[in-house]
Design a protein around this motif. Structure first.
Motif, PDB file in Angstrom:
ATOM      1  N   ILE A 626      25.786  30.968  38.722  1.00 39.69           N
ATOM      2  CA  ILE A 626      27.168  30.703  39.147  1.00 39.69           C
ATOM      3  C   ILE A 626      27.950  32.012  39.144  1.00 39.69           C
ATOM      4  CG2 ILE A 626      29.316  29.480  38.624  1.00 39.69           C
ATOM      5  CD1 ILE A 626      27.701  27.394  37.145  1.00 39.69           C
ATOM      6  N   ALA A 627      27.793  32.749  38.060  1.00 38.07           N
ATOM      7  CA  ALA A 627      28.545  33.997  37.916  1.00 38.07           C
ATOM      8  C   ALA A 627      28.175  34.994  38.998  1.00 38.07           C
ATOM      9  CB  ALA A 627      28.301  34.598  36.535  1.00 38.07           C
ATOM     10  N   LEU A 628      26.869  35.093  39.299  1.00 38.67           N
ATOM     11  CA  LEU A 628      26.429  36.085  40.282  1.00 38.67           C
ATOM     12  C   LEU A 628      26.890  35.717  41.683  1.00 38.67           C
ATOM     13  CD1 LEU A 628      22.865  36.972  38.984  1.00 38.67           C
ATOM     14  CD2 LEU A 628      24.961  38.306  38.813  1.00 38.67           C
ATOM     15  N   VAL A 629      26.889  34.429  41.986  1.00 36.99           N
ATOM     16  CA  VAL A 629      27.390  34.007  43.294  1.00 36.99           C
ATOM     17  C   VAL A 629      28.882  34.348  43.385  1.00 36.99           C
ATOM     18  CG1 VAL A 629      27.884  32.029  44.782  1.00 36.99           C
ATOM     19  CG2 VAL A 629      25.665  32.229  43.677  1.00 36.99           C
ATOM     20  N   GLY A 630      29.619  34.084  42.296  1.00 38.64           N
ATOM     21  CA  GLY A 630      31.041  34.450  42.262  1.00 38.64           C
ATOM     22  C   GLY A 630      31.228  35.940  42.441  1.00 38.64           C
ATOM     23  N   GLY A 631      30.261  36.731  41.956  1.00 31.12           N
ATOM     24  CA  GLY A 631      30.352  38.183  42.032  1.00 31.12           C
ATOM     25  C   GLY A 631      30.324  38.718  43.450  1.00 31.12           C
ATOM     26  N   PHE A 632      29.883  37.928  44.409  1.00 26.31           N
ATOM     27  CA  PHE A 632      29.966  38.343  45.806  1.00 26.31           C
ATOM     28  C   PHE A 632      31.412  38.593  46.198  1.00 26.31           C
ATOM     29  CE2 PHE A 632      25.693  36.576  46.765  1.00 26.31           C
ATOM     30  CZ  PHE A 632      25.212  37.646  47.487  1.00 26.31           C
ATOM     31  N   ALA A 633      32.308  37.769  45.641  1.00 25.25           N
ATOM     32  CA  ALA A 633      33.724  37.924  45.958  1.00 25.25           C
ATOM     33  C   ALA A 633      34.258  39.204  45.340  1.00 25.25           C
ATOM     34  CB  ALA A 633      34.500  36.724  45.460  1.00 25.25           C
ATOM     35  N   ALA A 634      33.996  39.405  44.070  1.00 24.28           N
ATOM     36  CA  ALA A 634      34.422  40.605  43.365  1.00 24.28           C
ATOM     37  C   ALA A 634      33.620  40.644  42.081  1.00 24.28           C
ATOM     38  CB  ALA A 634      35.915  40.562  43.065  1.00 24.28           C
ATOM     39  N   LYS A 635      33.143  41.819  41.732  1.00 25.71           N
ATOM     40  CA  LYS A 635      32.226  41.905  40.602  1.00 25.71           C
ATOM     41  C   LYS A 635      32.864  41.506  39.266  1.00 25.71           C
ATOM     42  CE  LYS A 635      28.481  43.529  42.703  1.00 25.71           C
ATOM     43  NZ  LYS A 635      28.903  43.192  44.054  1.00 25.71           N
ATOM     44  N   GLU A 636      34.177  41.697  39.166  1.00 20.69           N
ATOM     45  CA  GLU A 636      34.843  41.301  37.920  1.00 20.69           C
ATOM     46  C   GLU A 636      34.621  39.824  37.644  1.00 20.69           C
ATOM     47  OE1 GLU A 636      36.351  42.824  40.415  1.00 20.69           O
ATOM     48  OE2 GLU A 636      37.940  44.187  39.741  1.00 20.69           O
ATOM     49  N   VAL A 637      34.460  39.063  38.741  1.00 17.07           N
ATOM     50  CA  VAL A 637      34.334  37.622  38.625  1.00 17.07           C
ATOM     51  C   VAL A 637      33.101  37.238  37.802  1.00 17.07           C
ATOM     52  CG1 VAL A 637      33.990  35.532  39.992  1.00 17.07           C
ATOM     53  CG2 VAL A 637      35.627  37.244  40.728  1.00 17.07           C
ATOM     54  N   ILE A 638      32.106  38.118  37.772  1.00 14.30           N
ATOM     55  CA  ILE A 638      30.922  37.811  36.964  1.00 14.30           C
ATOM     56  C   ILE A 638      31.344  37.584  35.525  1.00 14.30           C
ATOM     57  CG2 ILE A 638      28.713  38.684  36.136  1.00 14.30           C
ATOM     58  CD1 ILE A 638      28.525  40.327  38.703  1.00 14.30           C
ATOM     59  N   VAL A 639      32.184  38.493  35.029  1.00 11.52           N
ATOM     60  CA  VAL A 639      32.622  38.362  33.646  1.00 11.52           C
ATOM     61  C   VAL A 639      33.497  37.125  33.471  1.00 11.52           C
ATOM     62  CG1 VAL A 639      34.021  39.393  31.833  1.00 11.52           C
ATOM     63  CG2 VAL A 639      32.484  40.807  33.162  1.00 11.52           C
TER      64      VAL A 639
END
Lengths: 728, 83
Positions: A626-639
């Motif tokens: 989930i986090a990595l897919v979100g990271g496509f938008a912006a890497k901060e989103v992973i955290v």
């Protein structure tokens, strides 16, 4: 009401132009003052007397024959927008070279004011410049300035306003003699241009003719609009070229350059500059360079500088970072206590506070990194890096100037790939530029840093600085190798020249460094407050809806009721305190299971679970997916997503453990998962904003390429690391 | 008799005078715009760790260029200071 005046600030790179711009307008924009680039056009407003003045900061340029896109932008602004005054900020220490540009402004007929900047250094070198004489010889106002402390800026604006009002944009272009052959050709070409009306309202006809002889590609292309004229001009130009080749074994363009320098030398010979040759303070920079660019010491110093930066960043940044973590933990606790339980509380606590807080928590670290970076940039060390590394970069099909985009992208962690990709504009040849654009996003940008720090803090807490250092070098190595691969396959083409100025070392001003640091830091904070906030909320929703189906929720409810009933019975039977506590634990466990089941059943959970079959090869479970897919938008989103995912699965409201601790305690995570995840984060698709930037700077085809290629590369590398690592 | 040589062959701390710039087109223009025109005095002040590019001093500033770019420039050696 008098008309608003437009002034252009022009000059060589490193002449203090940007410092002057900030001093004049009080503007707070940062310009990467690496040799040759100003990424965006910057404007500021000021008032002088009753006049409003618009000041435009042009990109640094050495010549009006454009070489890079920035230089072309600067020239086009002067030609098309006809500013009321052109303030040429020049480094008075290099007067002779700086005047080369000034002479070209005069040839163009621009209303020129000379700002002799860095007069403090000139005085220190016991050099004197007779500005009155220079002004008389050149026929333009000359003002002495020190941009660093604002000295002379009022006089400069006063002179510029007076000059603009007196001239009303009308000036006589300077005519230099370029020797018999060139002059004769110009005399012949000038009426032709005049009669055709080519660019008549914009530039002097003689200037067009001159550019034609210089072979300026832009002007030659422009003249093609009038085929007859172009043919006539070409035939004259060819004739002159053939003639000077035969008689003097040279080219018109070199004769023109020689005469311009000759004109300047003649001016200066009139006694404008007096130097005390016994004091050679400029040699201090040379002495420093003897060490800094030394074959042995240079690379060692380079690594030491980078290494020292990480140690410093972690040593200083960690303390306020701890405070911020505590603060957001406390804030979450307060929100939980004051908002009734339910979806709204979950949105505020899990979605917003954990999501945005996770990103903002890293602000202190990033500010310290930006501070170091701004210091090195203003000091002049970045140009040395390009110089030291050019040979190596050439080997990988890049250019020494690729160092700049790489470093801005996060070659020294904390950058951002968006300005990094844009900074690649300095690179002249399309293949080198494209290779730089495509590989710069591998660097450890400010958004990846929190991910790195999170995982490092969880699994390698004792060697945080070293781990970060290794990651940084790894990113460079991957960028270079991929560049080599691309340059050998899909992006072939010749190398471009490495003609670059090494500016003397200058101790940065505190104000300058702070402005630069704050501007970059503010970008990061703004991003956390807007894009990251929106994505956090979206992902929270994806992780919350749809909730558990009725019957599943009912099952958990039954389990809870059963435990509560048992507890009631035991309590009536007068059970001991710790026996009752065991029941509480069982209740909490059920809550945990329910939360996890709910997350798994959510939209994001289903996507994450669907990907598990593939990503388990690299060691990731559905929550990481989930986090990595979100990271496509912006890497901060992973955290922030990991934060949300793990806070949704966790119930104790008093628990304000850091996310690192939670990850370290999670059985699904081990050191190899962490390393695999680090590798994946380093390499996979650039964030959405960067992809758009890549598309703008190259094409959507290459932007799509970078998404697909990088993700495939990242997955391959992460899988390899995980599979090999777990088998050791 | 004056001795001309390629800029590439010039050792560190040698001073020289530019005789000829043979580069044409974009590279030639760039070289001239940066002030490398005949009769200019230059001094080689350093070489990068891998001996390429080189740093030269001219007109009170420092310029770097690669060896293969230096090949377009011929110079007359004036004097070489002891390192």
């Amino acid at each position: 009401m008098s008309e608003k005046l437009t002034f252009a600030l022009a000059g060589n790179p490193n002449s203090g132009k940007t410092t002057m711009f900030n001093a004049l307008t009080g503007a707070r924009q940062h310009v990467g003052n690496y040799p040759g680039v100003t990424v965006a056009k910057k404007e500021g407003l000021l008032r002088s007397g009753d006049r409003d003045v618009r000041v435009v900061d042009l990109p640094g340029t050495y010549s009006l024959t454009p070489y890079s896109q920035e230089e072309l932008a600067a020239r086009n602004f002067l030609i098309n927008e006809k500013p009321h005054a052109v303030i040429d900020v020049l480094d008075a220490n290099t007067l002779e070279r700086s005047l080369y540009l000034a002479v070209q402004f005069l040839e163009l007929g621009a209303p020129l004011i000379l700002a002799l900047n860095m007069m403090d250094e000139v005085r220190r070198r016991r050099m004197t410049i007779d500005t009155a004489k220079l002004s008389a010889l050149m026929g333009v106002p000359v003002v002495e300035t020190i941009a660093r402390d604002g000295e002379g800026k009022e006089a400069l604006i006063r002179e510029a306003v007076a000059y603009a009002e007196a001239n009303r944009g009308k000036t006589t272009p300077l005519c230099i003699s370029y020797g018999r052959d060139i002059d004769a050709a110009l005399d012949e070409m000038e009426p032709l241009v005049k009669n055709s009306g080519l660019m008549a309202a914009l530039v002097p006809a003689r200037w067009v003719a001159l550019k034609f002889l210089e072979g300026d590609p832009d002007i030659v292309a422009m003249s093609q609009r009038d085929k007859a004229l172009a043919a006539a001009l070409s035939s004259i130009a060819d004739r002159v070229a053939a003639h000077v080749r035969r008689t003097e074994n040279t080219h018109p363009e070199s004769i023109i350059a020689d005469h311009r320098y000759g004109y300047i030398a003649a001016l200066l010979r009139e006694g404008v500059v007096r130097k005390d040759t016994t004091v050679e303070s400029i040699r201090l920079s040379d002495r420093v360079d003897k060490v800094v660019t030394n074959a042995f010491l240079g690379p060692i110093i380079m690594l030491a500088v980078l290494y020292g930066m990480f140690q410093l960043t972690f040593a200083i940044g960690e303390i306020p970072m701890g405070w911020l973590e505590t603060f957001f933990g406390w804030l979450g606790g307060v929100a939980e206590a004051s908002i009734p339980e339910g979806l709204f509380q979950s949105l505020i606590v899990s979605g917003i506070i954990d999501g945005v807080g996770g990103v903002l928590g890293f602000v202190p670290l990033i500010l310290v990194m930006f501070l170091c970076l701004a210091f090195l940039e203003d000091l002049g060390y970045m140009a040395r890096l390009a110089y030291i590394l050019d040979r190596v970069f050439k080997l990988f099909g890049l250019h020494g100037s690729s160092v700049m985009p790489f470093i801005i992208s996060g070659g020294i962690p904390g950058g951002c790939a968006v300005p990094g990709v844009m900074a690649a504009r300095t690179l002249r040849s399309p293949p080198e530029r494209l290779a730089t654009i495509l590989t710069a996003p591998f660097m450890s940008c400010g958004a990846k840093v929190p991910v790195f720090i999170l995982l490092i803090a969880a699994f390698f807490p004792d060697t945080a600085g070293n781990a970060m250092f290794v990651l940084t070098l790894g990113a460079w190595a991957m960028a270079l190798l991929v560049a080599r691969l691309l340059r050998g396959t899909v992006i072939q083409g010749a190398a471009t020249p490495f003609l670059m100025e090494l500016p003397p070392y200058r101790i940065p001003t505190l104000r300058g460094v702070l402005i630069h640091t704050w501007e970059r830091g503010w970008q990061y904070i703004k991003k956390a407050g807007t894009i990251i906030l929106a994505i956090s909320i979206l992902l929270w929703a994806a992780m919350t809806f749809p909730g558990l189906p009725e019957e599943r929720a009912g099952e958990f409810e039954e389990q809870r009721a059963a435990i509560e009933a048992e507890m009631e019975t035991a309590s009536q039977a007068g059970a001991a305190e710790d026996a009752l506590a065991a029941f509480e634990d069982r209740l909490a466990e059920v809550d945990n299971f329910e939360a996890e089941a709910a997350l798994r059943n959510s939209l994001a959970g289903r996507v994450g679970t669907a990907l598990e079959g593939l990503t388990s090869l690299a060691g990731y479970d559905w929550r990481t997916n989930i986090a990595l897919v979100g990271g496509f938008a912006a890497k901060e989103v992973i955290v922030s997503t990991l934060g949300t995912a793990y806070s949704l699965g966790e119930v104790d409201p008093e628990e304000t453990d850091s996310l690192s601790a939670r990850l370290a305690a999670d059985p699904a995570f081990n050191a190899w998962t962490a390393i695999s995840l680090l590798v994946f984060t380093m390499l996979y698709a650039p964030c959405f904003v960067t992809v758009v930037a890549i598309a703008k700077e190259s094409s959507w085809k290459w932007a799509a390429f970078s998404m697909v290629f990088n993700t495939a590369l990242a997955f391959g590398a992460a899988t390899l690391v995980y599979q090999v690592g777990t088998r050791l | 008799m004056e001795q001309t040589t390629g800029l590439r062959q010039l050792k560190i701390n040698c001073r020289a005078k530019i005789r000829q710039v043979t580069a044409q087109g974009e590279l030639g223009r760039r070289i001239r715009d940066m002030g490398l025109v005949p009769d200019t005095e230059i001094q080689v002040i350093g070489k990068a760790p891998l001996r390429d590019p080189v740093a030269i001093r001219l007109r009170d500033f420092t310029l770097t260029l690669r060896n293969n770019e230096a090949d377009h420039i011929t110079v007359t050696v004036l004097e070489c200071a002891d390192v």
